[in-house]
Write a protein that holds these residues in place. Structure first.
Motif, short mmCIF file in Angstrom:
data_model
loop_
_atom_site.label_atom_id
_atom_site.label_comp_id
_atom_site.label_asym_id
_atom_site.label_seq_id
_atom_site.Cartn_x
_atom_site.Cartn_y
_atom_site.Cartn_z
N ILE A 1 0.85 -1.20 0.00
CA ILE A 1 0.00 0.00 0.00
C ILE A 1 0.88 1.25 0.00
O ILE A 1 0.53 2.27 -0.57
CB ILE A 1 -0.94 0.00 1.24
CG1 ILE A 1 -1.86 -1.22 1.21
CG2 ILE A 1 -1.77 1.28 1.30
CD1 ILE A 1 -2.86 -1.30 2.34
N LYS A 2 2.05 1.12 0.64
CA LYS A 2 2.95 2.29 0.76
C LYS A 2 3.50 2.70 -0.61
O LYS A 2 3.87 3.84 -0.83
CB LYS A 2 4.12 1.97 1.69
CG LYS A 2 3.70 1.43 3.04
CD LYS A 2 3.62 2.52 4.08
CE LYS A 2 2.89 2.21 5.35
NZ LYS A 2 1.96 1.16 5.54
N PRO B 1 -1.91 10.57 1.94
CA PRO B 1 -0.93 9.50 2.19
C PRO B 1 -1.60 8.35 2.94
O PRO B 1 -2.51 8.60 3.75
CB PRO B 1 0.12 10.18 3.07
CG PRO B 1 -0.09 11.65 2.88
CD PRO B 1 -1.53 11.84 2.56
N PRO B 2 -1.18 7.11 2.67
CA PRO B 2 -1.91 5.96 3.24
C PRO B 2 -1.98 5.94 4.77
O PRO B 2 -2.95 5.47 5.33
CB PRO B 2 -1.14 4.73 2.72
CG PRO B 2 0.14 5.26 2.15
CD PRO B 2 -0.09 6.69 1.79
N GLU C 1 -6.47 18.77 5.05
CA GLU C 1 -6.12 18.50 3.64
C GLU C 1 -7.36 18.40 2.75
O GLU C 1 -7.26 18.46 1.54
CB GLU C 1 -5.36 17.17 3.52
CG GLU C 1 -4.06 17.09 4.29
CD GLU C 1 -4.25 16.55 5.71
OE1 GLU C 1 -5.21 16.98 6.40
OE2 GLU C 1 -3.44 15.72 6.13
N LEU C 2 -8.52 18.18 3.37
CA LEU C 2 -9.73 17.97 2.57
C LEU C 2 -10.68 19.16 2.61
O LEU C 2 -11.83 19.08 2.17
CB LEU C 2 -10.46 16.70 3.04
CG LEU C 2 -9.64 15.41 2.91
CD1 LEU C 2 -10.43 14.22 3.43
CD2 LEU C 2 -9.24 15.16 1.45
N THR C 3 -10.20 20.26 3.19
CA THR C 3 -11.06 21.45 3.22
C THR C 3 -10.28 22.63 2.65
O THR C 3 -9.05 22.65 2.69
CB THR C 3 -11.49 21.80 4.66
OG1 THR C 3 -10.32 21.91 5.46
CG2 THR C 3 -12.41 20.76 5.25
N ASN C 4 -10.98 23.57 2.10
CA ASN C 4 -10.36 24.82 1.62
C ASN C 4 -11.47 25.85 1.50
O ASN C 4 -12.61 25.61 1.95
CB ASN C 4 -9.66 24.59 0.27
CG ASN C 4 -10.60 24.01 -0.77
OD1 ASN C 4 -11.77 24.39 -0.84
ND2 ASN C 4 -10.10 23.07 -1.58
N GLU C 5 -11.17 26.99 0.90
CA GLU C 5 -12.17 28.05 0.86
C GLU C 5 -13.44 27.65 0.10
O GLU C 5 -14.54 28.01 0.47
CB GLU C 5 -11.56 29.30 0.23
CG GLU C 5 -11.51 30.45 1.22
CD GLU C 5 -10.62 31.56 0.76
OE1 GLU C 5 -10.98 32.22 -0.25
OE2 GLU C 5 -9.55 31.74 1.37
N ALA D 1 -8.60 -3.87 9.41
CA ALA D 1 -9.17 -2.52 9.58
C ALA D 1 -8.13 -1.45 9.22
O ALA D 1 -8.45 -0.47 8.54
CB ALA D 1 -9.67 -2.35 11.02
N TYR D 2 -6.89 -1.64 9.67
CA TYR D 2 -5.84 -0.68 9.32
C TYR D 2 -5.63 -0.63 7.80
O TYR D 2 -5.48 0.45 7.22
CB TYR D 2 -4.51 -1.05 10.00
CG TYR D 2 -4.34 -0.45 11.38
CD1 TYR D 2 -4.17 0.93 11.55
CD2 TYR D 2 -4.35 -1.25 12.52
CE1 TYR D 2 -4.01 1.49 12.81
CE2 TYR D 2 -4.20 -0.69 13.79
CZ TYR D 2 -4.03 0.68 13.92
OH TYR D 2 -3.88 1.24 15.17
N LYS D 3 -5.61 -1.81 7.16
CA LYS D 3 -5.40 -1.82 5.70
C LYS D 3 -6.52 -1.07 5.00
O LYS D 3 -6.29 -0.32 4.05
CB LYS D 3 -5.36 -3.27 5.18
CG LYS D 3 -4.06 -3.98 5.45
CD LYS D 3 -4.10 -5.34 4.79
CE LYS D 3 -3.29 -6.35 5.58
NZ LYS D 3 -3.66 -7.73 5.28
N LEU D 4 -7.74 -1.28 5.48
CA LEU D 4 -8.87 -0.60 4.84
C LEU D 4 -8.77 0.91 5.02
O LEU D 4 -9.05 1.67 4.10
CB LEU D 4 -10.19 -1.13 5.39
CG LEU D 4 -10.51 -2.57 4.95
CD1 LEU D 4 -11.59 -3.18 5.85
CD2 LEU D 4 -10.98 -2.60 3.49
N MET D 5 -8.35 1.34 6.21
CA MET D 5 -8.20 2.79 6.44
C MET D 5 -7.11 3.36 5.52
O MET D 5 -7.21 4.49 5.07
CB MET D 5 -7.86 3.08 7.90
CG MET D 5 -8.97 2.86 8.90
SD MET D 5 -10.55 3.67 8.56
CE MET D 5 -10.11 5.38 8.55
N GLU D 6 -6.08 2.56 5.26
CA GLU D 6 -5.01 3.03 4.37
C GLU D 6 -5.53 3.16 2.93
O GLU D 6 -5.25 4.14 2.24
CB GLU D 6 -3.81 2.09 4.45
CG GLU D 6 -3.12 2.21 5.80
CD GLU D 6 -1.96 1.25 6.03
OE1 GLU D 6 -1.71 0.38 5.17
OE2 GLU D 6 -1.30 1.38 7.08
#
Ligand SMILES: O=C(O)CCC(=O)C(=O)O
Ligand SMILES: [Fe+2]
Length: 369
Positions: free
Chosen positions: A41-42, A188-189, A311-315, A174-179
């Motif tokens: 995944i990395k 980034p993963p 990282e997922l928000t802006n103006e 669960a960690y792999k799915l979150m990545e």
């Protein structure tokens, strides 16, 4: 058809239809690319990148999907399933020796309510990290934190080991799915990994006995999962229904042997600033067969302040939620399980920026932080 206690009876509009719509289209995702020796995944190659697109679409369009070739060993799953069966077969007074109460927040419990209606089920909960740190009170001013320990039954004797080994394997998934989900959001993963240090994750063994009035009661009433991600094992009986995003229809998730059902919880909805939404679901019971299921609720640390990721928000796409404390949210929810409340339980929409603005009747100029 027998009757059931009034506490179990759903309001007319929430009663299940006895005709079932099978969920054509709940995506079935093959994770074998993750275990191929030459991939990681990395350092995603094209097979992982395809998988990431598939996961992203499933999160966006359904909020639910099933995975196969997930890497959780079948024998670990069989073993916990057998233990659950043996544990629940015992007389009530045996099970109540490890009962949950306001002090001991995990253990056996048979009177859970969802939205103030009693669920037709009994459960056994255990935390994945023991001790697990959680606030003792929902009061924001009260800073006391307590250690929660698991309560293990004497019977069956291999119960504890089976539960702990199973949880360890599902946690890796669960960690792999979150990545993969992080990658699907263009991050980034490992973006989410830090939130799960000192996690408050718990595993629930659900037993739904046959019910004499499946047209009146539900195994679990309609709800959304509050955590980040749920990894659910269901047996071959079936009963889980998901509210399809495209048309609001309740559709049944057909059991797929040894697959896991994954659903996005409220926290991913907030982290992703609504790019992925947590979807309502419920469980139907039936008059002939008992049913078992095992959800793994992947929860962050109590000190996580849940808010849309910077990282997922802006103006153009400002944060839709104010930050809230996961520990306080969880403690509020847990406390409410013990009483039949007259008011609605805490929900993420209470933290929506818009909600707040509406409440103040437009007096507030929206703060985009
Ligand atoms: O039993 C199931 O299939 C799902 C249970 C569930 O949704 C829950 O425990 O949150
Ligand atoms: Fe759920």
């Amino acid at each position: 058809m027998g009757e059931v206690d009034e506490a179990f009876v759903q309001a007319l509009e929430h009663r299940p239809k006895l005709s079932v719509t099978e969920a054509e289209g709940i995506p079935l995702i093959d994770l074998s690319a993750l275990s191929a020796t030459n991939t990681s995944i990395k350092n995603p190659d094209s097979t992982i990148r395809d998988l990431v697109v598939e996961i992203g679409n499933a999160c966006k369009n359904w909020g639910f999907f099933q995975v196969i070739n997930h890497g959780v060993p079948t024998d670990k799953r069989r073993s916990i399933e057998n233990m659950a069966r043996k544990f629940f077969e015992q007389p009530l007074e045996e099970k109540r020796k490890v009962r949950r109460d306001e002090k001991k927040v995990v253990g056996y419990y048979d009177t859970e309510h969802t939205k103030n209606v009693r669920d037709w089920k009994e459960v056994f909960d255990f935390v994945v990290e023991s001790p697990c740190l959680m606030p003792t009170s929902p009061d924001p001013e009260d800073k006391e934190i307590a250690e929660t320990y698991n309560q293990w039954p004497d019977y069956p004797p291999e119960f504890r080991e089976a539960c702990e080994e199973y949880a360890k394997e599902v946690e890796k998934l669960a960690y792999k799915l979150m990545e993969l989900i992080a990658l699907s959001l263009g991050l980034p993963p490992d973006s989410f990994n830090g939130f799960f240090k000192d996690q408050t994750t718990f595993v629930r063994l659900n037993h739904y006995p046959p019910c004499p009035a499946p047209h009146l009661a539900l195994g679990v009433g309609r709800h959304k999962d509050a955590g980040a991600l749920t990894v659910l094992a269901q047996d071959d009986v079936g009963g889980l229904e998901v509210k399809r995003k495209s048309d609001g229809e309740w559709v049944r998730v057909k059991p797929t042997p040894d697959a896991y059902i994954i659903n996005v919880g409220d926290i991913i909805q907030v982290w992703s600033n609504d790019a992925y939404e947590s979807v309502e679901h419920r469980v139907m019971v039936n008059s002939e067969k008992e049913r078992f299921s095992i959800p793994f609720f992947f929860f962050p640390s109590h000190y996580t302040m849940v808010k849309p990721l910077d990282e997922l928000t802006n103006e153009q796409n400002p944060a839709k939620y104010r930050a809230y404390s996961w520990g306080k949210f969880l403690t509020t929810r847990k406390g409410s399980n013990f009483k039949k409340l007259e008011v609605e339980n805490v929900q993420i929409y209470h933290f929506r920026v818009q909600e707040l603005a509406d409440k103040l009747d437009g007096a507030l100029s929206i703060n985009n932080k």
